[in-house]
Motif scaffolding. Sequence first.
Motif, short mmCIF file in Angstrom:
data_model
loop_
_atom_site.label_atom_id
_atom_site.label_comp_id
_atom_site.label_asym_id
_atom_site.label_seq_id
_atom_site.Cartn_x
_atom_site.Cartn_y
_atom_site.Cartn_z
N LEU A 56 0.86 -1.19 0.00
CA LEU A 56 0.00 0.00 0.00
C LEU A 56 0.89 1.23 0.00
N THR A 57 0.78 2.08 -1.03
CA THR A 57 1.66 3.25 -1.08
C THR A 57 0.91 4.56 -0.89
N ASP A 58 -0.40 4.56 -1.09
CA ASP A 58 -1.14 5.81 -0.88
C ASP A 58 -2.62 5.50 -0.63
N LEU A 59 -3.24 6.41 0.14
CA LEU A 59 -4.66 6.23 0.47
C LEU A 59 -5.50 7.21 -0.33
N PRO A 60 -6.75 6.85 -0.59
CA PRO A 60 -7.63 7.84 -1.23
C PRO A 60 -7.87 9.01 -0.26
N GLU A 61 -8.14 10.18 -0.81
CA GLU A 61 -8.34 11.36 0.05
C GLU A 61 -9.61 11.22 0.88
N PHE A 62 -10.60 10.51 0.34
CA PHE A 62 -11.90 10.43 1.01
C PHE A 62 -12.58 9.15 0.56
N GLY A 63 -13.67 8.83 1.20
CA GLY A 63 -14.42 7.63 0.84
C GLY A 63 -14.60 6.76 2.07
N GLY A 64 -15.50 5.77 1.94
CA GLY A 64 -15.85 4.94 3.09
C GLY A 64 -14.69 4.10 3.58
N LEU A 65 -14.04 3.39 2.65
CA LEU A 65 -12.94 2.51 3.06
C LEU A 65 -11.77 3.33 3.58
N ALA A 66 -11.55 4.49 2.94
CA ALA A 66 -10.44 5.35 3.36
C ALA A 66 -10.65 5.79 4.80
N VAL A 67 -11.87 6.20 5.14
CA VAL A 67 -12.12 6.68 6.50
C VAL A 67 -12.11 5.50 7.49
N GLU A 68 -12.59 4.35 7.06
CA GLU A 68 -12.58 3.19 7.97
C GLU A 68 -11.17 2.68 8.22
N TYR A 69 -10.27 2.91 7.25
CA TYR A 69 -8.91 2.38 7.39
C TYR A 69 -8.19 3.05 8.56
N GLY A 70 -7.84 2.25 9.55
CA GLY A 70 -7.12 2.78 10.72
C GLY A 70 -8.04 3.48 11.71
N LEU A 71 -9.36 3.38 11.53
CA LEU A 71 -10.30 4.07 12.42
C LEU A 71 -10.63 3.16 13.61
N ASP A 72 -10.35 3.67 14.80
CA ASP A 72 -10.53 2.83 15.98
C ASP A 72 -11.88 3.12 16.67
N THR A 73 -12.97 2.88 15.96
CA THR A 73 -14.31 3.01 16.54
C THR A 73 -15.16 1.89 15.95
N PRO A 74 -16.32 1.63 16.55
CA PRO A 74 -17.15 0.54 15.98
C PRO A 74 -17.96 0.97 14.75
N PHE A 75 -17.78 2.20 14.26
CA PHE A 75 -18.65 2.69 13.18
C PHE A 75 -18.34 2.04 11.83
N GLU A 76 -19.41 1.66 11.16
CA GLU A 76 -19.30 1.22 9.75
C GLU A 76 -19.66 2.42 8.90
N ILE A 77 -19.00 2.58 7.78
CA ILE A 77 -19.25 3.78 6.98
C ILE A 77 -19.90 3.43 5.64
N GLU A 78 -20.99 4.13 5.36
CA GLU A 78 -21.63 4.01 4.05
C GLU A 78 -21.34 5.31 3.32
N TYR A 79 -20.58 5.21 2.23
CA TYR A 79 -20.15 6.43 1.55
C TYR A 79 -20.93 6.67 0.25
#
Length: 307
Positions: A56-79
């Motif tokens: 993995l060399t870069d993350l998207p600026e925004f989006g559901g998976l991008a926000v979920e990646y490394g997010l330490d909460t129980p929230f699921e994201i629908e983007y």
Amino acid sequence: MQETRETILDNLGDGPVTGPALAEQLDISRAAVWKQIEALRDAGFTIASSDDGYELTDLPEFGGLAVEYGLDTPFEIEYHESIESTNARAREIAAGDTADVVVLSDEQTGGRGRLDREWASPSGGIWLSIAIRPDVPATHAPIYTFAAAVATARAIRQLGIDASIKWPNDVLVDGAKIAGILTEMEGEADRISWLVVGIGLNANVAASDLPAGSTSIQAEYGSIDRRQVTQTILVEFHALRSNVDDVVPAWRELTSTLDRRVRVRTGREEITGRAVDIEFPGSLKIDTGQDVVSVAAGDCEHLRPVE
Ligand code: BT5
């Protein structure tokens, strides 16, 4: 995030890993690994492949998976790239028995404020709604609006912008509105069935695309990484909703409403005086000169001090 995807992303983030190694670890076929990698690339993740494997060399600026990646909460994201209103969608989800879901969109075509007012939501903002099911009486609902305001003000202040909260639901910078909160709920008096907390933050949006009296992170600071700011909001909100007794003290530290003259319009009356405190779950106490009154909801205007 789906578990397989999360494990793949964690592995790719730690350095090159081969397809066969991933397939073995996850107990899936190499073709299935490849499909997952392609899906992640489609979602905007930059994944290099070499003889050493995928990385993995870069993350998207925004989006559901991008926000979920490394997010330490129980929230699921629908983007969504575009949606009428994230609150409307989150209400639908919440009514269907699901909770801890965040609806996030780059743009809203019918964003709403309180009392059905329009909320300008051009592409580049952070428009999100959190659906939760707190086990508390309906009268406690306002504390979640305050938790969201604290979370949002903290995320903005981390950028070095001097944001403050105006009672009850605005985040301001130098008197201009940078974010607003809309909380909606359903339930009986003794128990909330579901609650949707909507946060609208003018992030990478030009002030000229917003109503007069508004500002944006872009105008105050420049463009930011919306992924990081969204994660901060969600982490802070999750911490506060898990310890609601922390909300009022945190709110007091961040507000510009206390100790100043205000005019509050409720549906029925108009109250002018000095804002002296807030009380759990969020009423404003106003000293009118004759009396100290407690207001649960309304539109608040900050007034100049009287000479
Ligand atoms: C609010 O209402 O401040 C609540 C705004 C909540 C928006 C979020 S975005 C995600 C979620 N989905 C939704 O559909 N809504 C939530 P209120 O206090 O009523 O303020 C509304 C007023 O703010 C409007 O009448 C305008 O004067 C002003 N306004 C509209 N758009 C704005 C913007 N983008 N930035 C600042 N002010 C705005």
